[in-house]
Enzyme design. Structure first.
Site, PDB file in Angstrom:
ATOM      1  CD  GLU A 195     -74.602  -4.049 -43.506  1.00  0.00           C
ATOM      2  OE1 GLU A 195     -75.518  -3.245 -43.297  1.00  0.00           O
ATOM      3  OE2 GLU A 195     -74.612  -4.873 -44.439  1.00  0.00           O
ATOM      4  CG  ASP A 208     -76.933 -11.784 -47.562  1.00  0.00           C
ATOM      5  OD1 ASP A 208     -76.489 -12.667 -46.793  1.00  0.00           O
ATOM      6  OD2 ASP A 208     -76.444 -10.641 -47.620  1.00  0.00           O
ATOM      7  CB  CYS A 235     -68.457 -13.225 -44.906  1.00  0.00           C
ATOM      8  SG  CYS A 235     -69.573 -11.917 -44.392  1.00  0.00           S
ATOM      9  CE1 TYR A 255     -80.713 -13.267 -40.645  1.00  0.00           C
ATOM     10  CE2 TYR A 255     -80.248 -15.345 -41.721  1.00  0.00           C
ATOM     11  CZ  TYR A 255     -81.116 -14.326 -41.442  1.00  0.00           C
ATOM     12  OH  TYR A 255     -82.387 -14.370 -41.958  1.00  0.00           O
ATOM     13  CB  CYS A 306     -76.556 -15.674 -45.940  1.00  0.00           C
ATOM     14  SG  CYS A 306     -76.054 -15.398 -44.245  1.00  0.00           S
ATOM     15  CB  THR A 359     -74.128 -16.805 -41.250  1.00  0.00           C
ATOM     16  OG1 THR A 359     -72.956 -16.002 -41.257  1.00  0.00           O
ATOM     17  CG2 THR A 359     -74.500 -17.164 -39.838  1.00  0.00           C
TER      18      THR A 359
HETATM   19  N1  DGL Z   1     -74.487 -12.675 -44.826  1.00  0.00           N
HETATM   20  C1  DGL Z   1     -73.592 -13.028 -43.750  1.00  0.00           C
HETATM   21  C2  DGL Z   1     -72.647 -14.135 -44.221  1.00  0.00           C
HETATM   22  O1  DGL Z   1     -72.398 -14.299 -45.401  1.00  0.00           O
HETATM   23  C3  DGL Z   1     -72.799 -11.842 -43.249  1.00  0.00           C
HETATM   24  C4  DGL Z   1     -73.633 -10.798 -42.575  1.00  0.00           C
HETATM   25  C5  DGL Z   1     -74.305 -11.300 -41.310  1.00  0.00           C
HETATM   26  O2  DGL Z   1     -73.602 -11.592 -40.324  1.00  0.00           O
HETATM   27  O3  DGL Z   1     -75.523 -11.395 -41.327  1.00  0.00           O
HETATM   28  O4  DGL Z   1     -72.128 -14.864 -43.390  1.00  0.00           O
END
Ligand code: DGL
Length: 259
Positions: free
Chosen positions: A154, A7, A182, A39, A70, A72
């Protein structure tokens, strides 16, 4: 060898916890690229380059199968990793993402309108729309980026996160199911359930463990390489005072260390 979970930070621990609960016999290696978090607000080029570096690192640490938790990184990098990187660099390693399993679950039971809430980069990629439409070309998809949610979670500001969820929920009043696209959103899934009663909320912590179990049962050529020594390693690329706290809230006895 190990099951790797990747992640951009610590959000993926939620899915890892579900994996360990369902499949406690295997060895696990978690890597959170927290130095580059979030990310979701980076360019596609940056996300791809971070994801490739993470794959190299995790493979060097003995991962046989890597689940990109993750959304993203899955949206932007998975196709390249599976089609170009793995065949050249590590053909014996398997890399899976979270999008397809999530789409499969979200489309059950004659659903006609699906909402997707995710980071800016995931929404920009339209991966959820594309994959949903591949299965059902008549599906209606509403995709909304929620850039405020990850920072609120966060920073442990859950009241603020609830306010944002209340606001975003207005856009999803008419959907049948809503994909929480997410890693962080399982932590606030109850807010979505509260503001969208009657909408089927698809949360990855509730579906990915079963998908992984199913995959391993169907792929003995991967499963037979997995160690069963109770190993659990949790690494991050940047360690701050919140890292251990966030991790301890999820697992009681977990030590996070810097990669
Ligand atoms: N891990 C990212 C996602 O699942 C969320 C946190 C990020 O933006 O890095 O999209």
């Amino acid at each position: 060898m190990k099951i790797g979970v990747f992640d951009s930070g610590l959000g993926g621990l939620v899915i890892t916890k579900a994996f360990i609960e369902k499949l406690p016999e295997y060895d696990y290696f978690y890597y959170g690229d927290s130095i580059h978090l979030p990310y979701g607000e980076k360019t596609s080029g940056q996300i791809l380059s971070y994801s490739l570096a993470a794959m190299r690192y995790m493979i060097s640490q003995g991962c046989k199968i890597i689940i990109i938790a993750c959304n993203t990184a899955t949206s932007i990098s998975l196709r390249y990793i599976q089609q170009r990187f793995i065949p050249q660099y590590a053909p014996d390693i398997k890399v899976l993402g979270v999008v397809i399993p999530t789409v499969e679950v979200s489309l059950q039971n004659g659903i006609k309108r699906v909402g997707v809430v995710a980071t800016s980069a995931t929404v920009r990629s339209h991966i959820y729309r594309q994959e949903l439409e591949k299965i059902n070309p008549d599906i209606d998809v509403v995709e909304i980026a929620a850039p405020e949610l990850v920072p609120a979670i966060e920073n442990n500001k859950f009241e603020l996160a609830e306010e944002f969820v209340k606001e975003y929920s207005r856009s999803f009043k008419n959907v049948d199911s809503l994909i929480l696209g997410c890693t962080h959103y399982p932590l606030i899934k109850e807010y979505f359930r509260k503001y969208l009663p009657g909408v089927y909320i698809v949360s990855q912590d509730e579906l990915m463990a079963e998908k992984l179990q199913d995959y391993l049962q169907r792929h003995p050529e991967i499963e037979s390489f997995l160690g069963r020594n109770g190993l659990r390693e949790f690494k991050v690329s940047s360690f701050n005072k919140h890292s251990q706290k966030v991790a301890t809230n999820l697992f009681t006895d977990i030590a996070i260390t810097k990669a």
